[in-house]
Enzyme design. Sequence first.
Site, PDB file in Angstrom:
ATOM      1  N   LYS A   1       1.558  -1.060  -0.006  1.00 50.87           N
ATOM      2  CA  LYS A   1      -0.178   0.311  -0.546  1.00 50.87           C
ATOM      3  C   LYS A   1       0.728   1.151  -0.154  1.00 50.87           C
ATOM      4  O   LYS A   1       0.251   1.789  -0.743  1.00 50.87           O
ATOM      5  CB  LYS A   1      -0.986   0.075   0.979  1.00 50.87           C
ATOM      6  CG  LYS A   1      -2.342  -1.059   1.090  1.00 50.87           C
ATOM      7  CD  LYS A   1      -3.556  -0.201   2.139  1.00 50.87           C
ATOM      8  CE  LYS A   1      -4.813  -2.443   1.853  1.00 50.87           C
ATOM      9  NZ  LYS A   1      -4.145  -2.702   1.930  1.00 50.87           N
TER      10      LYS A   1
ATOM     11  N   GLU B   1     -10.058   7.363   3.808  1.00 49.78           N
ATOM     12  CA  GLU B   1     -10.774   6.325   5.052  1.00 49.78           C
ATOM     13  C   GLU B   1     -10.314   5.347   4.615  1.00 49.78           C
ATOM     14  O   GLU B   1      -9.047   4.699   3.870  1.00 49.78           O
ATOM     15  CB  GLU B   1     -11.880   6.122   3.464  1.00 49.78           C
ATOM     16  CG  GLU B   1     -11.817   4.711   2.858  1.00 49.78           C
ATOM     17  CD  GLU B   1     -10.718   4.876   1.017  1.00 49.78           C
ATOM     18  OE1 GLU B   1     -10.058   6.363   0.671  1.00 49.78           O
ATOM     19  OE2 GLU B   1     -10.265   3.671   1.007  1.00 49.78           O
TER      20      GLU B   1
ATOM     21  N   SER C   1       1.663 -10.151  -0.981  1.00 48.42           N
ATOM     22  CA  SER C   1       1.471  -8.133  -0.965  1.00 48.42           C
ATOM     23  C   SER C   1       1.878  -7.863   0.728  1.00 48.42           C
ATOM     24  O   SER C   1       2.109  -6.435   0.781  1.00 48.42           O
ATOM     25  CB  SER C   1      -0.305  -7.934  -0.903  1.00 48.42           C
ATOM     26  OG  SER C   1      -0.690  -8.917   0.022  1.00 48.42           O
TER      27      SER C   1
HETATM   28  C1  LIG Z   1      -4.734  -4.104   1.650  1.00 48.25           C
HETATM   29  C2  LIG Z   1      -4.576  -5.311   2.025  1.00 48.25           C
HETATM   30  C3  LIG Z   1      -4.708  -5.761   0.501  1.00 48.25           C
HETATM   31  C4  LIG Z   1      -5.976  -5.808  -0.881  1.00 48.25           C
HETATM   32  O1  LIG Z   1      -6.327  -4.264  -1.591  1.00 48.25           O
HETATM   33  P1  LIG Z   1      -5.532  -4.481  -3.144  1.00 48.25           P
HETATM   34  O2  LIG Z   1      -5.910  -3.053  -3.371  1.00 48.25           O
HETATM   35  O3  LIG Z   1      -6.423  -6.001  -3.719  1.00 48.25           O
HETATM   36  O4  LIG Z   1      -4.623  -4.889  -2.838  1.00 48.25           O
HETATM   37  C5  LIG Z   1      -3.735  -6.863  -0.199  1.00 48.25           C
HETATM   38  N1  LIG Z   1      -2.985  -7.287   0.594  1.00 48.25           N
HETATM   39  C6  LIG Z   1      -2.055  -7.234   1.546  1.00 48.25           C
HETATM   40  C7  LIG Z   1      -1.394  -6.797   2.602  1.00 48.25           C
HETATM   41  C8  LIG Z   1      -3.098  -5.510   2.075  1.00 48.25           C
HETATM   42  O5  LIG Z   1      -2.936  -4.630   3.048  1.00 48.25           O
END
Ligand SMILES: *Cc1c(COP(=O)(O)O)cnc(C)c1O
Length: 394
Positions: free
Chosen positions: A90, A112, A378
């Site tokens: 993010k 938000e 992610s």
């Molecule tokens: C917020 C988040 C997501 C989901 O958000 P996307 O916009 O779909 O990437 C996925 N993995 C993690 C670790 C997150 O913090």
Amino acid sequence: MSKYQVNQKGYYGPFGGAYIPEMLYPNVEELQQQYLSIIEDPSFKEEFEQLLRDYVGRPSPLYPAKRLSEKYGTNIFLKREDLNHTGAHKINNTIGQILLAEKLGKKRIIAETGAGQHGVATATVCALKGLECVVYMGEIDIQRQAPNVARMKMMGATVIAATSGSKTLKDATNEALRDWINNPVDTHYIIGSVVGPHPYPDMVARFQSIISEETRKQLLEKTGKATPDIVMACVGGGSNAAGMFYHFLDDEDVQIIAVEAAGHGVDSGESAATTQLGQEGVLHGSRSILMQTEDGQVIEPYSISAGLDYPGIGPQHAWLFKSGRGTYVSATDEEAMNAGLLLTKLEGIIPAIESSHALAHLEKMTFKGDETVVICLSGRGDKDLDNYMKYFGF
Ligand SMILES: *Cc1c(COP(=O)(O)O)cnc(C)c1O
């Protein structure tokens, strides 16, 4: 121009656009007219790259997961977004948007947040730049996510409780939009995924595209070929997936797999498997696919992972799904939790439960043995320790 990227009118096939109340026109139009010239400017690029390197810690490694590869009988690489500052992808987006806000002369940032991950990433870059930060968060989420609220406050952000409706993300989004309408001149609204009115989906995808840009270079170094056979990522709104897929979209021989959260099961009534359950409609300013009742009311999504608990997907994903370019599948809570534990035991990496959904799909795939598979990890699982503990009884 790629047929999978946004067109000049802000659409991906039939999806996208800017379906907003008239009072937001000036704000969104300013962005539409300026975002490309700002983010393509060399001085912007230079500062973006410098902060990604020195502050976020990029490039993130592309890790050949040897024991995981042995288990599934193929070659699996993990793109380590979990090693970024603040623990997920993010921050790539919030760094990009804070620099954009500066160039637009904005002094105040709003956002938000649901579980608080995007709120923390936004508060972080506001501290970095000394800008005022206001984060809207549902009253119920504030109670559930105390550590993230504390993080935001430590970084100087004001956290405002949304007390209407279900007191969760949807209501926080409404409050943020109301704020933006009332403060169009000095305020920039940082959206946390590839959702919202044009140009947000394209802008956020561009900031996250660093993930696949680096992956191509790293793959070339490690395997002698810049493209893998398969790329995979989890999808909430879809920003880490959009970044992971971006520079592979026109390589039609690269298979794209997106994994949504099936919660207790696609047909259980408690899920967030948007492409399987959803219909076309308008949500948060763009035309996409979303989970809705017959008369168009948004259905509350459910997933054990807060980051995938979203009733829609970004318009680019709706288009990749509808055009057949991407394969959209889902994993249940149980499948994801087991995949998270498996990665921990095999590789010593505790993944975010969101990322575990992407890993879970490996169980359902068959491999010849010589494929190259890249999975976007992610985020890291520190934030999910309570959940893992409760689930497995550690
Ligand atoms: C917020 C988040 C997501 C989901 O958000 P996307 O916009 O779909 O990437 C996925 N993995 C993690 C670790 C997150 O913090």
